[in-house]
Design an enzyme around this catalytic site. Structure first.
Site, PDB file in Angstrom:
ATOM      1  N   LYS A  10       0.890  -1.190   0.094  1.00  0.00           N
ATOM      2  CA  LYS A  10      -0.048   0.065   0.049  1.00  0.00           C
ATOM      3  C   LYS A  10       0.849   1.199  -0.065  1.00  0.00           C
ATOM      4  O   LYS A  10       1.921   1.358   0.242  1.00  0.00           O
ATOM      5  CB  LYS A  10      -1.042   0.007   1.274  1.00  0.00           C
ATOM      6  CG  LYS A  10      -1.871  -1.214   1.146  1.00  0.00           C
ATOM      7  CD  LYS A  10      -2.849  -1.218   2.439  1.00  0.00           C
ATOM      8  CE  LYS A  10      -3.836  -2.317   2.440  1.00  0.00           C
ATOM      9  NZ  LYS A  10      -4.595  -2.170   3.680  1.00  0.00           N
ATOM     10  N   ARG A  91      -0.921 -14.539   4.564  1.00  0.00           N
ATOM     11  CA  ARG A  91      -1.745 -13.873   5.413  1.00  0.00           C
ATOM     12  C   ARG A  91      -0.977 -14.022   6.681  1.00  0.00           C
ATOM     13  O   ARG A  91      -1.121 -12.992   7.670  1.00  0.00           O
ATOM     14  CB  ARG A  91      -3.036 -14.575   5.647  1.00  0.00           C
ATOM     15  CG  ARG A  91      -4.589 -14.031   5.555  1.00  0.00           C
ATOM     16  CD  ARG A  91      -5.067 -12.960   4.903  1.00  0.00           C
ATOM     17  NE  ARG A  91      -5.662 -12.428   6.028  1.00  0.00           N
ATOM     18  CZ  ARG A  91      -6.504 -11.186   5.813  1.00  0.00           C
ATOM     19  NH1 ARG A  91      -6.427 -10.775   4.429  1.00  0.00           N
ATOM     20  NH2 ARG A  91      -7.036 -10.427   6.648  1.00  0.00           N
ATOM     21  N   ASN A 122      -1.682  -0.448   7.456  1.00  0.00           N
ATOM     22  CA  ASN A 122      -1.214  -1.691   7.763  1.00  0.00           C
ATOM     23  C   ASN A 122      -0.411  -1.946   6.702  1.00  0.00           C
ATOM     24  O   ASN A 122       0.085  -3.428   6.394  1.00  0.00           O
ATOM     25  CB  ASN A 122      -2.217  -2.714   8.064  1.00  0.00           C
ATOM     26  CG  ASN A 122      -3.402  -2.786   7.021  1.00  0.00           C
ATOM     27  OD1 ASN A 122      -3.138  -2.474   6.064  1.00  0.00           O
ATOM     28  ND2 ASN A 122      -4.370  -3.399   7.584  1.00  0.00           N
ATOM     29  N   GLU A 136     -10.252 -10.522  -6.748  1.00  0.00           N
ATOM     30  CA  GLU A 136      -9.145  -9.435  -6.714  1.00  0.00           C
ATOM     31  C   GLU A 136      -7.972  -9.670  -7.631  1.00  0.00           C
ATOM     32  O   GLU A 136      -7.882  -8.690  -8.310  1.00  0.00           O
ATOM     33  CB  GLU A 136      -8.267  -9.645  -5.270  1.00  0.00           C
ATOM     34  CG  GLU A 136      -9.337  -8.916  -4.017  1.00  0.00           C
ATOM     35  CD  GLU A 136      -8.818  -9.198  -2.619  1.00  0.00           C
ATOM     36  OE1 GLU A 136      -9.415  -8.694  -1.708  1.00  0.00           O
ATOM     37  OE2 GLU A 136      -7.665  -9.495  -2.442  1.00  0.00           O
TER      38      GLU A 136
END
Ligand code: UDP
Ligand code: MG
Length: 167
Positions: A10, A91, A122, A136
């Site tokens: 991100k 994950r 995050n 996705e």
């Protein structure tokens, strides 16, 4: 089971110069990267990606976050990781959604923070399950951008489309 999963670094991860650290951590999984790009995130893509969050009070802030408006980095790094148990392996390394609750040695635990507006910054996104991964990956990548055949495709003829080429 061999699986694929979407990973996004991100805008906060990019701004904090964490790309190398995050890729190194992810390489512990021994999974293969089968697609990768730096890409801008349109409002449409952001809203579609986070469509499951649209009723949350922080939805608009979340859209601004993933589009890089909070970090002056209008891009993300998008990747597809592929291999045995890919979804859970990534994950696990990413850690829990809330960086304060995430294992301190996980990526989110080590690098994430909660903003004063309450958004969890995050640094990384990763798909939660097989269905989410498929949705996705198809949203972020075209078939030809991925070097293995993950999902069925069809070839269609497209007329009169414009394409930018090198001069
Ligand atoms: N998020 C947040 N506050 C919350 C829940 C989620 O800011 O209470 C943000 C956070 O950046 C998270 C994203 O919304 O990564 C998507 O939420 P989701 O529940 O899908 O978590 P994830 O799959 O990313 O762990
Ligand atoms: Mg999610």
């Amino acid at each position: 089971m061999v699986e694929q999963t979407l990973v996004l670094i991100k805008p906060d991860g990019l701004k904090k110069s964490l790309t190398g650290n995050i890729l190194t951590r992810l390489s512990e999984t021994k999974l293969e990267i089968v697609a990768a790009k730096i890409t801008r995130v349109t409002r449409e893509l952001a809203q579609e990606h986070y469509s499951h969050m649209k009723d949350k009070p922080f939805f608009e802030e979340l859209i601004r976050y993933i589009r890089g408006e909070l970090h002056q980095r209008r891009k993300v790094m998008a990747m597809v990781y592929w291999g045995e148990d890919a979804i859970n392996k990534v994950r696990q390394l990413a850690g829990l959604t809330n960086p304060e609750e995430a294992d301190p040695v996980s990526i989110r635990g080590a690098y994430g923070r909660i903003t004063t507006k309450g958004v969890y910054e995050n640094v990384i996104h990763t798909s939660r399950d097989k269905g989410e991964a498929e949705r996705e990956i198809k949203l972020w990548f075209k078939p030809e951008e991925i070097i293995v055949d993950l999902y069925p495709t069809k070839t269609i003829e497209v007329n009169k489309t414009k394409q930018k080429v090198w001069t």
